[in-house]
Write a protein that holds these residues in place. Structure first.
Motif, PDB file in Angstrom:
ATOM      1  N   THR A  69       0.836  -1.213   0.000  1.00  0.00           N
ATOM      2  CA  THR A  69       0.000   0.000   0.000  1.00  0.00           C
ATOM      3  C   THR A  69       0.864   1.253   0.000  1.00  0.00           C
ATOM      4  OG1 THR A  69      -0.186   0.097   2.423  1.00  0.00           O
ATOM      5  CG2 THR A  69      -1.844  -1.183   1.252  1.00  0.00           C
ATOM      6  N   GLY A  72       2.022   1.778  -3.515  1.00  0.00           N
ATOM      7  CA  GLY A  72       0.899   2.228  -4.324  1.00  0.00           C
ATOM      8  C   GLY A  72       0.534   3.679  -4.063  1.00  0.00           C
ATOM      9  N   LEU A  73       0.519   4.078  -2.790  1.00  0.00           N
ATOM     10  CA  LEU A  73       0.153   5.458  -2.447  1.00  0.00           C
ATOM     11  C   LEU A  73       1.176   6.448  -2.999  1.00  0.00           C
ATOM     12  CD1 LEU A  73      -1.913   7.184  -0.918  1.00  0.00           C
ATOM     13  CD2 LEU A  73      -0.522   6.930   1.130  1.00  0.00           C
ATOM     14  N   THR A  76       0.849   6.708  -6.761  1.00  0.00           N
ATOM     15  CA  THR A  76      -0.360   7.431  -7.156  1.00  0.00           C
ATOM     16  C   THR A  76      -0.153   8.941  -7.117  1.00  0.00           C
ATOM     17  OG1 THR A  76      -1.746   5.660  -6.272  1.00  0.00           O
ATOM     18  CG2 THR A  76      -2.807   7.782  -6.622  1.00  0.00           C
ATOM     19  N   PHE A 103      -7.774   5.842  -6.107  1.00  0.00           N
ATOM     20  CA  PHE A 103      -6.649   5.050  -5.598  1.00  0.00           C
ATOM     21  C   PHE A 103      -6.173   5.540  -4.235  1.00  0.00           C
ATOM     22  CE2 PHE A 103      -6.290   3.458  -9.958  1.00  0.00           C
ATOM     23  CZ  PHE A 103      -5.991   2.123  -9.717  1.00  0.00           C
ATOM     24  N   LEU A 107      -6.116   3.018  -0.989  1.00  0.00           N
ATOM     25  CA  LEU A 107      -4.858   2.684  -0.317  1.00  0.00           C
ATOM     26  C   LEU A 107      -4.806   3.201   1.119  1.00  0.00           C
ATOM     27  CD1 LEU A 107      -2.603   3.403  -3.398  1.00  0.00           C
ATOM     28  CD2 LEU A 107      -3.001   1.164  -2.370  1.00  0.00           C
ATOM     29  N   TRP A 110      -7.246   0.983   3.135  1.00  0.00           N
ATOM     30  CA  TRP A 110      -6.685  -0.370   3.281  1.00  0.00           C
ATOM     31  C   TRP A 110      -5.546  -0.375   4.281  1.00  0.00           C
ATOM     32  CZ3 TRP A 110      -3.771  -3.691  -0.896  1.00  0.00           C
ATOM     33  CH2 TRP A 110      -3.852  -5.040  -0.520  1.00  0.00           C
ATOM     34  N   GLU A 111      -4.694   0.656   4.231  1.00  0.00           N
ATOM     35  CA  GLU A 111      -3.575   0.731   5.178  1.00  0.00           C
ATOM     36  C   GLU A 111      -4.093   0.849   6.606  1.00  0.00           C
ATOM     37  OE1 GLU A 111       0.624   3.115   5.915  1.00  0.00           O
ATOM     38  OE2 GLU A 111      -0.357   3.116   3.960  1.00  0.00           O
TER      39      GLU A 111
END
Length: 312
Positions: A69, A72-73, A76, A103, A107, A110-111
């Motif tokens: 994550t 991904g963050l 993004t 996104f 993320l 989810w984190e």
């Protein structure tokens, strides 16, 4: 301000970092370095967890997804900032803005859930050690990870789709360096009551559940530690939670900072800086926190580096 229909909106303008060319060069190199460190550091953690059988435990299973994550963050947000700095343009397309919103929401949510799951893992390991392998089994780990991911995706899609019917005014400058749902909603000329109500409900519910789980877990952990007679035992037990507590403090501390700054009138620059701390500094620091404070992780990384020449 004269409104215009959202179908006519082709782009938004992001906040400019600085007009100073020398400072812009420094910031560009700083952000690029942070991005590379974030990706490399978190990727090393993921590879270490995959290749070292000693790390095939629930805690490191959640940690590897946490690292994912973070990558991904950063991916993004940071590349778009770097591109805009090089192009000397703050423009982002309407589609690109909505994609970034989606996104970021996925993320971050989810984190938050992963940090809650890691707190529960530590609670069971310390307070119920004999039943740990039974309670926190691989099936539960996979189920918690997938459930939190699906909830995060559903929440992000809901808020992103709720932006589509909005009409916007001529002023389309977002008071951040990236697209964020609250800032985009503020630019709308149409009624945003439902958007704001859903947003605050989701923050209260989806943000409150992990926070409550973390507080509950550490309340039980501290209570269990205080019942131990040995000072050395107390330190050893609590040290297993040190890395997680550091990441939790950094994640929620910077997030709370964003909330405080956004609540202060006429402080868009402070809010933007706080949001950078939240979305850029935290992912960069996490690999250092887990690698420097964790003997198992340092050992796994040494093994991983020793295997590189063989693999090549």
């Amino acid at each position: 301000m004269e409104p215009r229909n959202q179908t006519a909106v082709s782009e938004f303008l992001l906040m400019r970092l600085t007009e100073n060319e020398k400072l812009k060069t420094i910031l560009f190199n700083l952000f690029l370095s942070m991005y590379l460190v974030t990706v490399l550091g978190n990727l090393l953690i993921i590879l270490a967890v995959i290749f070292d059988s000693h790390l095939h435990t629930p805690m490191y299973f959640f940690l590897s997804h946490l690292s994912f994550t973070d990558i991904g963050l950063s991916t993004t947000i940071i590349p778009k900032i770097l591109v805009n700095m090089q192009a000397q343009s703050q423009r982002i397309t309407y589609t690109g803005c909505l994609t970034q919103i989606c996104f970021v929401l996925i993320l971050v949510c989810w984190e938050s859930f992963l940090l809650g799951a890691m707190a529960y893992d530590r609670y069971v390991a310390i307070c119920h050690p004999l039943r740990y392998t039974v309670i926190v089994n691989p099936h539960l780990c996979v189920m918690l990870t997938l459930l939190s991911l699906f909830i995060s995706i559903g929440n992000a899609l809901l808020h992103t789709l709720m932006v589509l019917p909005l009409s916007f005014c001529k002023e389309l400058e977002i008071s951040l360096f990236f697209c964020e749902v609250v800032q985009v909603i503020k630019l709308a000329c149409s009624d945003t009551l439902i958007n704001n109500a859903l947003l605050y409900f989701a923050i209260s519910l989806l943000g409150g559940i992990p926070v409550f789980g973390i507080i509950f877990s550490y309340t039980k952990i501290i209570s269990s530690i205080l019942r131990q007679s040995s000072v050395g035992g107390k330190y050893k037990t609590f040290s297993t939670c040190g890395s997680h507590l550091s990441v939790v403090s950094l994640f929620y501390g910077t997030g709370f900072g964003v909330y405080i700054c956004s609540a202060i009138p006429d402080s868009p620059r402070k809010t933007a800086v706080a949001s950078l701390m939240y979305t850029m500094v935290t992912p960069t620091m996490n690999p250092f926190i887990y690698s420097l404070r964790n003997k198992d992780m340092k050992g796994a990384l040494r093994k991983l580096f020793s295997r590189v020449p063989t693999i090549l």
